[in-house]
Design a protein around this motif. Structure first.
Motif, short mmCIF file in Angstrom:
data_model
loop_
_atom_site.label_atom_id
_atom_site.label_comp_id
_atom_site.label_asym_id
_atom_site.label_seq_id
_atom_site.Cartn_x
_atom_site.Cartn_y
_atom_site.Cartn_z
N LEU A 124 -55.48 -18.51 75.35
CA LEU A 124 -55.41 -18.71 73.91
C LEU A 124 -53.95 -18.88 73.47
O LEU A 124 -53.12 -18.02 73.73
CB LEU A 124 -56.04 -17.52 73.20
N LEU A 125 -53.67 -20.01 72.80
CA LEU A 125 -52.34 -20.27 72.28
C LEU A 125 -52.17 -19.68 70.88
O LEU A 125 -51.16 -19.06 70.57
CB LEU A 125 -52.11 -21.77 72.16
N LEU A 126 -53.16 -19.95 70.03
CA LEU A 126 -53.11 -19.47 68.65
C LEU A 126 -54.47 -19.64 68.01
O LEU A 126 -55.34 -20.34 68.54
CB LEU A 126 -52.05 -20.22 67.83
N LYS A 127 -54.65 -18.97 66.87
CA LYS A 127 -55.91 -19.06 66.15
C LYS A 127 -55.66 -19.02 64.65
O LYS A 127 -54.70 -18.41 64.18
CB LYS A 127 -56.86 -17.92 66.55
N TYR A 128 -56.55 -19.71 63.92
CA TYR A 128 -56.55 -19.64 62.47
C TYR A 128 -57.84 -18.97 62.04
O TYR A 128 -58.94 -19.43 62.36
CB TYR A 128 -56.46 -21.03 61.84
N LEU A 129 -57.69 -17.86 61.32
CA LEU A 129 -58.87 -17.16 60.81
C LEU A 129 -58.94 -17.27 59.29
O LEU A 129 -59.99 -17.55 58.71
CB LEU A 129 -58.83 -15.68 61.22
N SER A 130 -57.81 -17.04 58.63
CA SER A 130 -57.73 -17.14 57.17
C SER A 130 -56.26 -16.93 56.81
O SER A 130 -55.42 -16.68 57.67
CB SER A 130 -58.61 -16.11 56.48
N GLY A 131 -55.96 -17.05 55.51
CA GLY A 131 -54.60 -16.74 55.07
C GLY A 131 -53.66 -17.92 55.21
O GLY A 131 -54.03 -19.07 54.95
N SER A 132 -52.45 -17.65 55.62
CA SER A 132 -51.42 -18.69 55.72
C SER A 132 -51.90 -19.85 56.59
O SER A 132 -52.44 -19.64 57.68
CB SER A 132 -50.14 -18.11 56.31
N THR A 133 -51.67 -21.06 56.11
CA THR A 133 -52.16 -22.23 56.84
C THR A 133 -51.29 -22.58 58.03
O THR A 133 -51.70 -23.38 58.87
CB THR A 133 -52.25 -23.45 55.90
#
Lengths: 113, 113
Positions: A46-55
């Motif tokens: 896993l490099l990174l993930k977007y869940l919510s909050g800052s885009t």
């Protein structure tokens, strides 16, 4: 229609140059989005993930990605690549009501001297 | 200290044989998965178990049978192996819902000859 689309199958780039790997997602994908990296003959990391909050999401190894809801995109960027970044990169999102992680077809990043 | 471990790493077998791949995770996750990666690197989910209960069963031949003796283990048994089964099989685990991402094992490269 593909849930997660990676338009570029291969991206060649010179060392120390910036790179952007593109990812678009469809309406069937939840807004939980991920980038994974697969080095040759290895598993997925896993490099990174977007869940919510800052885009703007920062990940490991100097990578970052920007979630853009209006363009349904989640492009991965790195300002200066290294030879060791040569790998396959997968964008992924949760589909099926959030039950499963669906992957794009992958982008092979090849960093050259 | 491997988080998700699969055995064996490589498996070469003849057509018609039956084989098993084992997977174990020590992350305390509730959900485990099997993915298949084909020769073009495309990743497709096969099965998912949550607390030993099957929750995802994609259109996979019934020669493939997953078994989860407890929530830390998910094994994959394949009967009557065919040439087309040659691929890399990845086990993964996540918290319920998967919205924090999946952790993948290093894969099992199955070659059917």
């Amino acid at each position: 229609a593909q849930s997660v689309t990676q338009l570029d199958s291969q991206v060649p780039v010179f060392e120390e140059a910036p790179v952007e790997l593109r990812c678009n997602y469809s309406s069937s994908v939840s807004v939980y989005l991920f980038w994974y990296v697969q080095y040759p003959n290895q598993g997925l990391q896993l490099l990174l993930k977007y869940l919510s909050g800052s885009t703007l999401v920062k990940g490991i190894n100097g990578f970052e990605a920007e979630f853009n809801k209006s363009q349904t995109s989640f492009h991965l960027r790195k300002p200066s690549v290294h030879i060791s970044d040569t790998a396959e990169y997968f964008c992924a999102g949760l589909t099926g009501g959030g039950n499963k992680l669906t992957f794009g077809t992958g982008t092979q990043l090849k960093v050259e001297l | 200290d491997t988080a998700v471990s699969q055995t064996p790493k490589y498996l070469v077998t003849q057509m018609g044989n039956d084989k098993s791949i084992k997977c174990e995770q020590n992350l305390g996750h509730d959900t485990m998965y099997w993915y298949k990666q084909d020769s073009k690197k495309f990743l497709k989910i096969m099965f998912s178990y949550n607390n030993k209960e099957l929750i995802i069963n994609e259109t996979v031949p019934n020669r493939f049978s997953p078994k989860s003796p407890d929530k830390a283990h998910l094994n994959l048994h394949i009967n009557s192996l065919e040439l087309g089964d040659s691929a890399v099989y990845f086990c993964a685990s996540s918290r319920t819902g998967g919205n924090y991402g999946y952790t993948f094992g290093s894969g099992t490269r199955l070659t059917v000859v």
